[in-house]
Scaffold this active site. Sequence first.
Site: not given
Ligand code: KIV
Length: 295
Positions: A114, A213
């Site tokens: 991310d 989500e």
């Molecule tokens: O940060 C995370 O764990 C996520 C998932 C919930 C898809 O983005």
Amino acid sequence: MVAWYSFVTIFILYFHGSFQPFTTMSVQKEIKRVTTHTLHEFKAKGTKIAMLTSYDFSMAGIVDQAGIDVILVGDSASNVMAGHETTLPITLDQMIYHASSVVRAVQRALVVVDLPFGSYQGNSRLALESSIRIMKESGAHAVKLEGGSEIRESVERILTAGIPVMGHLGLTPQSIYKFGTYNVRAKEEAEAQKLKEDALLLEKIGCFAIVLEKIPAQLAKTVSTSLQIPTIGIGAGPETDGQVLVLHDMLGINKEFRPRFVRRYAELADVMHNAVSSYIADVKSRDFPNSGEMY
Ligand code: KIV
């Protein structure tokens, strides 16, 4: 003469079952590394994609060896690893630390990281710099960004560097202060329509997959069938091309967090609590260490 012997040997091996032509061998070969192409093949064949989060070396090794397809180094690390209320406080340096620990453990899964809050929104140059840092310093294979048309420029710029991008639509936790709640998103027609358009846009500009989500299952199905690229759902019903859960939720390490979409596959908080209690009791009672546990 040599050619004749070779032909006979191959003929015997073939009927014995231990000779396979090269074409068959390559088709049957075990998947070595999951790539973005593997995920597209999975979608084409109707094979569901299994994705879980991990944030450290030990857990990632277990998850990878169990055969997971994709490991997400999610900014949910901000919640489950650091104890923050939201995903907003985690920094790029912290994400790189988690991602590099995960990458060192993983042999098969595709590792997606991310981009944290503040490292890509509204500034495509920053988005590219952040993504390059993640790829260079952690060794991960792809990045994930939250949002649709608002982040188009950032996604396009990251893709110019050859970095694969996963999208994320629906409940995007980095926008929690805009939403005000963690409730299901896109129940109203206008938001559902924007989500469908955003999904098509992300596919068009080159994302290799999209996380959906906490949206209605019917909407997730419509979006998934409208796309060539795979969708990976969390709280989005059974018709997405894959599923993702936060590892700590599905292992029952997070005892208090019990939303409807999380299936608990273990109650590790209880197991760990009991193990720690036994250890404390053994130390206090002088049972540990015994004669076999010392030098
Ligand atoms: O940060 C995370 O764990 C996520 C998932 C919930 C898809 O983005």
